[in-house]
Motif scaffolding. Sequence first.
Motif, short mmCIF file in Angstrom:
data_model
loop_
_atom_site.label_atom_id
_atom_site.label_comp_id
_atom_site.label_asym_id
_atom_site.label_seq_id
_atom_site.Cartn_x
_atom_site.Cartn_y
_atom_site.Cartn_z
N ILE A 1 -33.49 36.33 -47.38
CA ILE A 1 -34.41 37.33 -46.86
C ILE A 1 -34.56 38.51 -47.82
CG2 ILE A 1 -32.72 38.73 -45.58
CD1 ILE A 1 -34.74 38.83 -43.28
N GLY A 2 -33.75 38.55 -48.88
CA GLY A 2 -33.76 39.66 -49.82
C GLY A 2 -32.63 40.63 -49.50
N LEU A 3 -32.59 41.73 -50.24
CA LEU A 3 -31.59 42.77 -50.00
C LEU A 3 -32.26 44.02 -49.47
CD1 LEU A 3 -29.25 42.48 -53.13
CD2 LEU A 3 -29.02 41.41 -50.89
N PRO A 4 -31.57 44.79 -48.63
CA PRO A 4 -32.17 46.02 -48.10
C PRO A 4 -32.53 46.98 -49.22
CG PRO A 4 -30.15 45.48 -46.92
CD PRO A 4 -30.20 44.59 -48.13
N GLY A 5 -33.64 47.73 -49.04
CA GLY A 5 -34.03 48.73 -50.00
C GLY A 5 -33.08 49.91 -49.98
N GLU A 6 -33.28 50.85 -50.90
CA GLU A 6 -32.41 52.02 -50.99
C GLU A 6 -32.39 52.78 -49.67
OE1 GLU A 6 -31.86 56.14 -53.60
OE2 GLU A 6 -33.55 54.80 -53.98
N GLY A 7 -31.19 53.10 -49.22
CA GLY A 7 -31.03 53.82 -47.97
C GLY A 7 -31.08 52.97 -46.73
N GLU A 8 -31.18 51.62 -46.90
CA GLU A 8 -31.33 50.75 -45.73
C GLU A 8 -30.24 49.69 -45.63
OE1 GLU A 8 -35.90 50.76 -44.54
OE2 GLU A 8 -35.54 49.61 -46.36
N GLY A 9 -29.20 49.79 -46.47
CA GLY A 9 -28.10 48.87 -46.34
C GLY A 9 -27.57 48.40 -47.68
N LYS A 10 -26.67 47.39 -47.62
CA LYS A 10 -26.01 46.94 -48.85
C LYS A 10 -25.37 45.58 -48.61
CE LYS A 10 -22.92 48.80 -52.43
NZ LYS A 10 -22.04 49.96 -52.78
N LEU A 11 -25.24 44.80 -49.70
CA LEU A 11 -24.56 43.51 -49.67
C LEU A 11 -23.15 43.67 -50.23
CD1 LEU A 11 -24.71 40.35 -49.36
CD2 LEU A 11 -25.42 40.31 -51.75
N PHE A 12 -22.16 43.11 -49.52
CA PHE A 12 -20.77 43.18 -49.96
C PHE A 12 -20.23 41.77 -50.19
CE2 PHE A 12 -21.49 46.87 -47.19
CZ PHE A 12 -21.19 47.89 -48.07
N ILE A 13 -19.50 41.59 -51.30
CA ILE A 13 -18.86 40.32 -51.61
C ILE A 13 -17.38 40.42 -51.24
CG2 ILE A 13 -18.34 38.65 -53.42
CD1 ILE A 13 -21.31 38.93 -52.78
N LEU A 14 -16.90 39.46 -50.44
CA LEU A 14 -15.52 39.46 -49.97
C LEU A 14 -14.79 38.28 -50.59
CD1 LEU A 14 -16.19 40.14 -46.18
CD2 LEU A 14 -15.89 41.81 -48.01
N PRO A 15 -13.79 38.51 -51.45
CA PRO A 15 -13.05 37.41 -52.06
C PRO A 15 -12.42 36.50 -51.01
CG PRO A 15 -12.54 39.48 -53.15
CD PRO A 15 -13.32 39.82 -51.91
N LYS A 16 -12.36 35.22 -51.32
CA LYS A 16 -11.78 34.25 -50.40
C LYS A 16 -10.29 34.51 -50.23
CE LYS A 16 -12.18 29.29 -49.46
NZ LYS A 16 -12.73 28.01 -49.97
N THR A 17 -9.80 34.35 -49.00
CA THR A 17 -8.40 34.62 -48.70
C THR A 17 -7.48 33.75 -49.55
OG1 THR A 17 -8.85 35.30 -46.43
CG2 THR A 17 -6.64 34.48 -46.90
N ALA A 18 -6.45 34.37 -50.11
CA ALA A 18 -5.46 33.66 -50.91
C ALA A 18 -4.07 34.17 -50.52
CB ALA A 18 -5.70 33.88 -52.40
N ASN A 19 -3.04 33.45 -50.91
CA ASN A 19 -1.65 33.87 -50.68
C ASN A 19 -1.33 34.04 -49.20
OD1 ASN A 19 -1.28 34.04 -53.52
ND2 ASN A 19 -2.22 36.07 -53.49
N ASP A 20 -2.04 33.31 -48.34
CA ASP A 20 -1.76 33.29 -46.90
C ASP A 20 -1.97 34.62 -46.20
OD1 ASP A 20 -1.04 30.58 -47.01
OD2 ASP A 20 1.00 31.10 -47.65
N PHE A 21 -2.76 35.51 -46.77
CA PHE A 21 -3.12 36.73 -46.04
C PHE A 21 -4.52 37.17 -46.46
CE2 PHE A 21 -0.84 38.24 -49.82
CZ PHE A 21 -1.74 39.16 -50.34
N ALA A 22 -5.18 37.88 -45.55
CA ALA A 22 -6.51 38.41 -45.84
C ALA A 22 -6.36 39.80 -46.45
CB ALA A 22 -7.34 38.48 -44.56
N GLU A 23 -7.11 40.06 -47.51
CA GLU A 23 -7.06 41.35 -48.20
C GLU A 23 -8.31 42.14 -47.85
OE1 GLU A 23 -5.57 44.43 -50.29
OE2 GLU A 23 -4.52 42.50 -50.19
N LEU A 24 -8.13 43.25 -47.13
CA LEU A 24 -9.27 44.10 -46.78
C LEU A 24 -9.69 44.93 -47.99
CD1 LEU A 24 -8.09 45.49 -43.31
CD2 LEU A 24 -9.66 43.60 -43.73
N GLN A 25 -10.97 45.19 -48.10
CA GLN A 25 -11.47 46.09 -49.13
C GLN A 25 -12.39 47.12 -48.48
OE1 GLN A 25 -13.47 43.14 -51.64
NE2 GLN A 25 -15.44 43.93 -51.01
N LYS A 26 -12.46 48.30 -49.10
CA LYS A 26 -13.31 49.37 -48.57
C LYS A 26 -14.76 49.09 -48.96
CE LYS A 26 -13.68 53.51 -46.59
NZ LYS A 26 -12.97 54.67 -47.16
N CYS A 27 -15.63 49.12 -47.98
CA CYS A 27 -17.06 48.89 -48.20
C CYS A 27 -17.81 50.14 -47.76
CB CYS A 27 -17.55 47.69 -47.39
SG CYS A 27 -16.67 46.14 -47.72
#
Length: 304
Positions: free
Chosen positions: A187-213
């Motif tokens: 569908i495309g990416l939101p324009g400026e001021g209307e949102g953002k796309l975040f990439i979340l690395p796949k879980t490794a080492n048996d735990f999920a790693e949170l990142q600040k978005c």
Amino acid sequence: MKISTLLLGGAFLMSASVMAQNPNLMENANKGATGDKGAMAQNGWECWKFPFTYDEINEEITVSDPEQMTWDANGPGGNNVRWENKGAAVKYEGSTYNGNVAFIRWDNGSIHSCWYVYPVEITTPGIYEFSMLAGEWSNCSADSDKSYLKTNGNEAAVMVAFSDKRGPEGIKWNLNVSDEDLAVSQIGLPGEGEGKLFILPKTANDFAELQKCTAEVDARNAGTYYVQFLGSHALDVMADFQLRLLQAFPDGSGVEEISSASVESVTYFGIDGTVLSNPAKGSLVIEKKTMSDGSVKTCKKIIR
């Protein structure tokens, strides 16, 4: 503590240094009993399905009529969309995250086109900062044609969109774009001021790693807005949702939208009339645009 404000036409602009003092408009989005499948809906969350078809030849997307999903055993809540405390299985900045995380998922064909939506009431038009912690929990894989977001299966993708309408309507999408080939949005990416796309690395080492978005979003008018989440095929964990006023718009201002092709030159002035060659980010200026037809347009704006 000294708080600096700039008075203009009855409105005031707050600096980023005092943003944390502004109320979190998503405070209730973080509430709910652990394991209660209905807790998120009871605190304002909604789930809407926006099925779509994509015409690859003409690169056009057609969205069908939306359907609000029930938040019970037969809806997304019954599919483990709920708060859980997973202890050492979830980490942030290398340490155990001691708190609830929301399990939000798109890893099933029936929910590929779901938008998870949280309504907020905006009383002060301006620039807001959205933030959350997010990570991939499980089931990340390459997506089907029913998904708005596609990845190669090595990463998960989550898009946050901000609009005064639910779903794709009302958002000005930038089409035919991707994020370093890690994720592609049909569908495309939101324009400026209307949102953002975040990439979340796949879980490794048996735990999920949170990142600040984080993302800056614009509320041009007072009223109800919707913080919306859509994702690739995965079960994700999210926490600490926040939406706070970063800087108010002056009275009568907003985000002016003019085709750049018709602009001959742009000059910025301080409120005192001084010409500014390189205005600082976050500063309030008067923008003067000389157009190709000879007309001149001026407006107050905040430098992004």
